[in-house]
Design a protein around this motif. Structure first.
Motif, PDB file in Angstrom:
ATOM      1  N   PRO A 193      -2.115  17.719  -0.568  1.00 14.96           N
ATOM      2  CA  PRO A 193      -1.505  18.280   0.651  1.00 14.96           C
ATOM      3  C   PRO A 193      -2.385  19.365   1.283  1.00 14.96           C
ATOM      4  O   PRO A 193      -1.959  20.500   1.466  1.00 14.96           O
ATOM      5  CB  PRO A 193      -0.191  18.858   0.128  1.00 14.96           C
ATOM      6  N   THR A 194      -3.621  19.004   1.610  1.00 14.63           N
ATOM      7  CA  THR A 194      -4.518  19.984   2.250  1.00 14.63           C
ATOM      8  C   THR A 194      -4.279  19.951   3.762  1.00 14.63           C
ATOM      9  O   THR A 194      -3.566  19.075   4.267  1.00 14.63           O
ATOM     10  CB  THR A 194      -5.989  19.652   1.939  1.00 14.63           C
ATOM     11  N   LYS A 195      -4.915  20.849   4.489  1.00 13.87           N
ATOM     12  CA  LYS A 195      -4.694  21.001   5.938  1.00 13.87           C
ATOM     13  C   LYS A 195      -4.794  19.645   6.654  1.00 13.87           C
ATOM     14  O   LYS A 195      -5.746  18.888   6.447  1.00 13.87           O
ATOM     15  CB  LYS A 195      -5.764  21.955   6.476  1.00 13.87           C
ATOM     16  N   GLY A 196      -3.807  19.322   7.459  1.00 15.56           N
ATOM     17  CA  GLY A 196      -3.830  18.094   8.259  1.00 15.56           C
ATOM     18  C   GLY A 196      -3.724  16.814   7.439  1.00 15.56           C
ATOM     19  O   GLY A 196      -4.188  15.747   7.860  1.00 15.56           O
ATOM     20  N   PHE A 197      -3.085  16.894   6.255  1.00 14.69           N
ATOM     21  CA  PHE A 197      -3.082  15.724   5.350  1.00 14.69           C
ATOM     22  C   PHE A 197      -2.309  14.534   5.924  1.00 14.69           C
ATOM     23  O   PHE A 197      -2.509  13.395   5.507  1.00 14.69           O
ATOM     24  CB  PHE A 197      -2.579  16.095   3.946  1.00 14.69           C
ATOM     25  N   ARG A 212       0.866  -1.189   0.000  1.00  9.69           N
ATOM     26  CA  ARG A 212       0.000   0.000   0.000  1.00  9.69           C
ATOM     27  C   ARG A 212       0.906   1.242   0.000  1.00  9.69           C
ATOM     28  O   ARG A 212       1.734   1.411   0.901  1.00  9.69           O
ATOM     29  CB  ARG A 212      -0.882   0.008   1.255  1.00  9.69           C
ATOM     30  N   VAL A 213       0.728   2.066  -0.992  1.00  7.36           N
ATOM     31  CA  VAL A 213       1.578   3.268  -1.078  1.00  7.36           C
ATOM     32  C   VAL A 213       0.698   4.526  -1.164  1.00  7.36           C
ATOM     33  O   VAL A 213      -0.183   4.616  -2.025  1.00  7.36           O
ATOM     34  CB  VAL A 213       2.522   3.194  -2.297  1.00  7.36           C
ATOM     35  N   ALA A 214       0.932   5.452  -0.246  1.00  8.84           N
ATOM     36  CA  ALA A 214       0.241   6.754  -0.304  1.00  8.84           C
ATOM     37  C   ALA A 214       1.151   7.729  -1.048  1.00  8.84           C
ATOM     38  O   ALA A 214       2.342   7.829  -0.729  1.00  8.84           O
ATOM     39  CB  ALA A 214      -0.024   7.253   1.112  1.00  8.84           C
ATOM     40  N   GLU A 234      -4.608  11.794   6.983  1.00 11.40           N
ATOM     41  CA  GLU A 234      -5.162  11.001   5.875  1.00 11.40           C
ATOM     42  C   GLU A 234      -4.118  10.004   5.378  1.00 11.40           C
ATOM     43  O   GLU A 234      -4.440   8.840   5.092  1.00 11.40           O
ATOM     44  CB  GLU A 234      -5.601  11.935   4.744  1.00 11.40           C
ATOM     45  N   VAL A 235      -2.861  10.455   5.302  1.00  9.75           N
ATOM     46  CA  VAL A 235      -1.785   9.575   4.833  1.00  9.75           C
ATOM     47  C   VAL A 235      -1.621   8.404   5.793  1.00  9.75           C
ATOM     48  O   VAL A 235      -1.672   7.221   5.390  1.00  9.75           O
ATOM     49  CB  VAL A 235      -0.449  10.356   4.709  1.00  9.75           C
TER      50      VAL A 235
END
Ligand SMILES: NC(=O)CC[C@H](N)C(=O)O
Length: 489
Positions: free
Chosen positions: A329-333, A301-303, A336-337
């Motif tokens: 690359p939005t706020k707090g990304f 799995r690659v982000a 998510e990553v």
């Protein structure tokens, strides 16, 4: 009146119009001569005036470092010369051809002058034949390609000999005008699989020669493709001279614009005030994120943090059995990553100045690095990784762009020929102690790759996915997968 013969007729005409046939009348001929002298002097003065005005114009062009004289300056000067020749012709009554040359020169110049545009007569407003490309006070002439109109952007040149479709669609070129140093562009047309971004973000393209398309997979020629995509281009440019100019004078803005109503002062002002597209707004505009889904059954799995990722980076990872998630690359990304539970993380390429991406993004990268998950940075991703680690980036004088750049890997002592597209570089003076330089450019010794000591985190300034270019650097994707395997074990 009836005449017996031609001689009688001639005599009679002489009686009626004595002045025409009787040059022996001294009073009349002196008067006529004086009149004509006045007239000719006036014409000579006018001619010399025009020549003088236009030679001033020519000097102005020279002073402003223009490559060519203004066409109208040359036309004006020839009108002046023509009128002067015509005016001087009575002094050489036997040399009729002098006045003929004068009249012809004047007529040709007037026709030529009226042709481009009458507005060129206004002070400070010029016309040129052909489509001009402007940079500094210089212009290069060519022919319109693609959409007609005006575009402005940072001028850069790429030395790649193949893959113009990959290059033009590379999102990292957003807002830039690409000059191809390879002279033939368009010969393999445009196909449906070589696009690197979701659309063309480059501002314009400059080429030496537009070639007609001949390839089985081509569905459209480059000219129509650029038109369809609203991209302004110019062909027939002396790209060698332009590239030398960019190399000697460094990175600068340029403008392709229509050839009439050119106001040089306005152009120079617009060029000096133009600021290149930068920052996260630009990377978000060009990113693929919303347009991509990958197979979730893959082995790894690659982000990918998507600053404007090239499709080929995604494809190279899929070929190595990776399930991909693209994350903007939005706020707090970082949440998510990390929430994706990736085995590895890639920071992608992207347009603009890495410094302008800002602390908001580098602090998120810092959170990601602390997770110790293997990381691979490419180009903008490499620069942002270096900034996060404490290094600085600087603008290069003319950038590295092309698919023939030699890079030396220090550990293997091998040279690879790489694909590159960057105008900024990690500053070697600002280097943190926990980081090793792994690769250097054989062109200028600049940093081409780094690795964090004792952690599976590395990055390169160039493009191992190539597209266009050689496959020499594919091993870096395998190295990333090896790091993932080790980390998983
Ligand atoms: N290809 C890229 O990621 C380019 C990075 C950055 N915009 C530069 O020009 O240096």
């Amino acid at each position: 009146m009836r005449f017996k013969n031609g001689l009688e007729m001639k005599k009679s005409i002489q009686q009626i119009y004595p002045l025409h046939q009787n040059p022996s009348n001294p009073y009349e001929s002196t008067n006529e001569f004086k009149k004509s002298i006045k007239y000719y002097l006036a014409v000579i003065a006018l001619g010399l005036n025009l020549s003088a005005v236009n030679s001033c114009n020519i000097r102005k062009y020279e002073k402003e470092n223009l490559e060519f004289f203004g066409v109208e300056a040359v036309i004006g000067a020839s009108i002046g010369l023509g009128l002067s020749l015509a005016a001087l012709s009575p002094l050489f009554p036997k040399r009729r051809n002098i006045s003929m040359v004068g009249i012809l020169l004047t007529t040709a110049a007037v026709v030529d002058l009226l042709y481009p545009t009458v507005s060129s007569l206004l002070p400070g407003v010029y016309s040129v034949h052909g489509q001009p490309l402007w940079c500094d006070g210089k212009y290069f002439l060519g022919k319109s390609v693609g959409k007609k109109g005006k575009c402005i952007g940072e001028l850069c040149f790429t030395t790649g000999m193949t893959g113009y479709q990959h290059t033009i669609t590379d999102p990292s070129f957003a807002g830039q005008i690409i000059t191809f140093t390879f002279p033939h562009i368009g010969n393999v047309g445009i196909n449906s699989k070589d696009n690197e971004g979701k659309k063309i973000f480059a501002s314009g393209v400059i080429m030496r020669e537009l070639s007609s398309a001949s390839h089985p997979s081509s569905y459209i020629g480059i000219n129509d493709w650029l038109k369809e995509n609203d991209v302004i281009g110019i062909s027939g440019v002396d790209t060698r001279a332009l590239t030398r100019h960019l190399r000697d004078h460094g990175s600068q803005n340029g403008m392709i614009c229509p050839s009439d109503n050119i106001n040089l002062d306005c152009i120079l002002q617009e060029l000096s005030e133009y600021i290149s597209e930068n920052g996260v707004e630009t990377t978000n505009k060009v990113s693929l994120s919303n347009a991509f889904q990958s197979n979730s059954d893959a082995k790894y799995r690659v982000a990918i943090v998507d600053f404007g990722v090239k499709t080929s980076i995604v494809l190279r990872l899929i070929e190595l059995d990776c399930a991909i998630k693209l994350i903007k690359p939005t706020k707090g990304f970082s949440q998510e990553v990390l929430g994706f539970k990736p085995d590895g993380i890639v920071f992608s390429n992207g347009p603009g100045d890495p410094k302008e991406i800002g602390k908001g993004v580098t602090s998120e990268i810092d959170i990601i690095l602390r997770s110790r998950i293997p990381v691979f940075g490419i180009c903008m991703g490499h620069q942002l990784l270096a900034i996060t680690l404490g290094a600085k980036t600087v603008k290069m004088s003319s950038g590295h762009r092309g698919s023939n750049h030699p890079v030396y890997e220090i550990s293997s002592e091998k040279v690879e020929i790489t694909s590159q597209n960057h105008g900024f570089v990690v500053d070697s003076k600002s280097f943190p102690s926990n980081v090793n330089v792994t690769h250097i450019s054989l062109f200028d010794g600049s940093i081409e790759g780094i690795a964090v000591k004792d952690h599976p985190i590395f990055s390169v300034q160039y493009h191992p996915e190539e597209a266009p270019g050689t496959h020499d650097s594919h091993y870096l994707f395998k190295r990333f997968i090896d790091n993932i395997k080790l980390h998983k074990a």
